[in-house]
Scaffold this motif. Structure first.
Motif, short mmCIF file in Angstrom:
data_model
loop_
_atom_site.label_atom_id
_atom_site.label_comp_id
_atom_site.label_asym_id
_atom_site.label_seq_id
_atom_site.Cartn_x
_atom_site.Cartn_y
_atom_site.Cartn_z
N ALA A 143 78.29 27.22 69.72
CA ALA A 143 77.07 27.82 69.20
C ALA A 143 77.06 29.31 69.56
O ALA A 143 77.50 29.70 70.64
CB ALA A 143 75.84 27.12 69.78
N ILE A 144 76.59 30.14 68.64
CA ILE A 144 76.59 31.58 68.83
C ILE A 144 75.15 32.06 69.05
O ILE A 144 74.25 31.72 68.26
CB ILE A 144 77.20 32.30 67.62
CG1 ILE A 144 78.66 31.83 67.42
CG2 ILE A 144 77.17 33.81 67.78
CD1 ILE A 144 79.32 32.37 66.19
N GLU A 145 74.95 32.82 70.11
CA GLU A 145 73.60 33.31 70.42
C GLU A 145 73.10 34.23 69.32
O GLU A 145 73.87 34.99 68.70
CB GLU A 145 73.61 34.05 71.76
CG GLU A 145 73.93 33.17 72.95
CD GLU A 145 73.94 33.95 74.25
OE1 GLU A 145 73.63 35.16 74.21
OE2 GLU A 145 74.26 33.35 75.29
N GLU A 146 71.80 34.18 69.10
CA GLU A 146 71.19 34.96 68.02
C GLU A 146 71.43 36.45 68.20
O GLU A 146 71.64 37.18 67.22
CB GLU A 146 69.69 34.68 67.94
CG GLU A 146 69.04 35.32 66.74
CD GLU A 146 67.67 34.76 66.44
OE1 GLU A 146 66.99 35.31 65.56
OE2 GLU A 146 67.29 33.76 67.06
N GLU A 147 71.44 36.92 69.45
CA GLU A 147 71.68 38.33 69.71
C GLU A 147 73.06 38.76 69.18
O GLU A 147 73.20 39.83 68.59
CB GLU A 147 71.60 38.62 71.21
CG GLU A 147 71.86 40.07 71.57
CD GLU A 147 71.83 40.32 73.07
OE1 GLU A 147 72.10 41.47 73.47
OE2 GLU A 147 71.57 39.37 73.84
N ASN A 148 74.06 37.91 69.39
CA ASN A 148 75.41 38.24 68.92
C ASN A 148 75.50 38.18 67.39
O ASN A 148 76.19 39.00 66.77
CB ASN A 148 76.43 37.29 69.54
CG ASN A 148 76.58 37.53 71.03
OD1 ASN A 148 76.39 38.64 71.52
ND2 ASN A 148 76.93 36.49 71.78
N LEU A 149 74.82 37.20 66.79
CA LEU A 149 74.79 37.13 65.34
C LEU A 149 74.17 38.40 64.74
O LEU A 149 74.68 38.96 63.78
CB LEU A 149 73.97 35.92 64.88
CG LEU A 149 74.59 34.54 65.07
CD1 LEU A 149 73.58 33.46 64.71
CD2 LEU A 149 75.84 34.39 64.22
N TYR A 170 78.64 27.57 60.78
CA TYR A 170 78.63 26.23 61.37
C TYR A 170 79.39 26.26 62.69
O TYR A 170 80.55 26.68 62.73
CB TYR A 170 79.28 25.22 60.44
CG TYR A 170 78.64 25.12 59.08
CD1 TYR A 170 77.45 24.42 58.90
CD2 TYR A 170 79.21 25.75 57.98
CE1 TYR A 170 76.85 24.33 57.65
CE2 TYR A 170 78.62 25.68 56.73
CZ TYR A 170 77.44 24.96 56.56
OH TYR A 170 76.85 24.89 55.33
N ALA A 171 78.75 25.81 63.75
CA ALA A 171 79.43 25.64 65.04
C ALA A 171 79.77 24.16 65.18
O ALA A 171 78.89 23.30 65.05
CB ALA A 171 78.52 26.09 66.18
#
Length: 217
Positions: A143-149, A170-171
Motif C-alpha cells: 500500500a502506498i501512503e497518500e502523501e507519496n501518491l 492496485y497494491a
C-alpha cells in the motif's frame, strides 16, 4: 502465456517465419533492429486474416508495442510511435516512485488516439493532440501512503503541463506482484482485471484534469 516461436500457426507457417517477416518489415520502416517478444492471436481473429505480435526495439527491450501482420504477409500495422509516447510516461512515473524506494509496475495507454506517424515526447503529444488523455495502471506490492501518491501526481502535473491523466493503482501481495510482472512484462498493457486475479490490498483512482489533481477513490 508466452508462445514458442517454433509453434506452427496455420497453413504450415511457423512462428519463426512470421517473426522474421515482421522484424524485416519493422526494420525497413524504422531503420533499426527489433525483437518479437510474443505471438498472440495467430490467424484466429473474427475474419481469420491477421496475426498479432508484441515487439520491442533491440535498443529498448522494455518498450513493448503491437504489430499486426495480414495473412498474406504483405501488410504490417503497428503502434510503435504511440507506445513510444506512453512509455515515456510509464518511465517517468516509475522513476518518481523509485526515488521513494517504492517498486511499481506501470502500464500507460493513450485514450482517443489509435495511431500517430511520428515520434513525439509526452509534452509534444499533449500540445499537438489537445484533449487526448492517458490512462495508467500502477501495480505495487505494498500500500502506498497518500502523501507519496500526491508527490508523484504533483510532479507529473508540473512536468507535463495540460496533461489529462487517469490512474488506477492496485497494491497486491509480494507474490502476486511477481506473478503480475511475469505476465505483463512482455505486454504493452494490462488486459485482465487485477481485482479478479489478485487479492487487492489497496485500490486508488486518481486523475489530473485542467491542471488540478483529484482523488476519486
Amino acid at each position: 502465456m508466452e508462445v514458442s516461436i517454433f509453434d506452427v500457426i496455420g497453413n504450415g507457417v511457423s512462428n519463426a517465419e512470421v517473426s522474421e517477416v515482421i522484424i524485416s518489415k519493422l526494420k525497413k520502416k524504422y531503420q533499426k533492429e527489433f525483437t518479437v517478444k510474443m505471438i498472440g492471436n495467430r490467424f484466429g481473429t473474427y475474419t481469420d486474416d491477421t496475426v498479432t505480435t508484441y515487439c520491442s526495439p533491440k535498443d529498448n527491450e522494455n518498450l513493448i508495442f503491437t504489430a499486426t501482420l495480414n495473412k498474406e504477409q504483405t501488410k504490417l500495422e503497428d503502434d510503435y510511435e504511440l507506445r513510444y509516447v506512453a512509455f515515456e510516461l510509464e518511465e517517468e512515473i516509475k522513476e518518481e516512485f523509485k526515488k521513494m524506494n517504492i517498486e511499481v509496475m506501470v502500464k500507460a495507454e493513450v485514450i482517443g488516439k489509435n495511431k500517430i506517424d511520428e515520434f513525439l515526447s509526452v509534452q509534444e503529444f499533449i500540445k499537438k493532440f489537445k484533449g487526448t488523455s492517458f490512462l495508467t495502471y500502477i501495480i505495487s506490492n505494498n500500500a502506498i501512503e497518500e502523501e507519496n501518491l500526491n508527490k508523484v501526481y504533483k510532479h507529473i502535473e508540473e512536468r507535463y503541463q495540460d496533461i489529462y491523466l487517469k490512474t488506477l493503482l492496485y497494491a497486491i501481495s509480494e507474490e502476486g506482484f511477481k506473478q503480475c510482472y511475469e505476465i505483463y512484462k512482455n505486454s504493452p498493457g494490462i488486459t485482465d482485471s487485477i481485482i479478479e486475479r489478485y487479492e487487492v490490498k489497496q485500490e486508488v483512482i486518481m486523475k489530473i484534469f485542467e491542471g488540478k489533481i483529484y482523488r476519486i477513490k
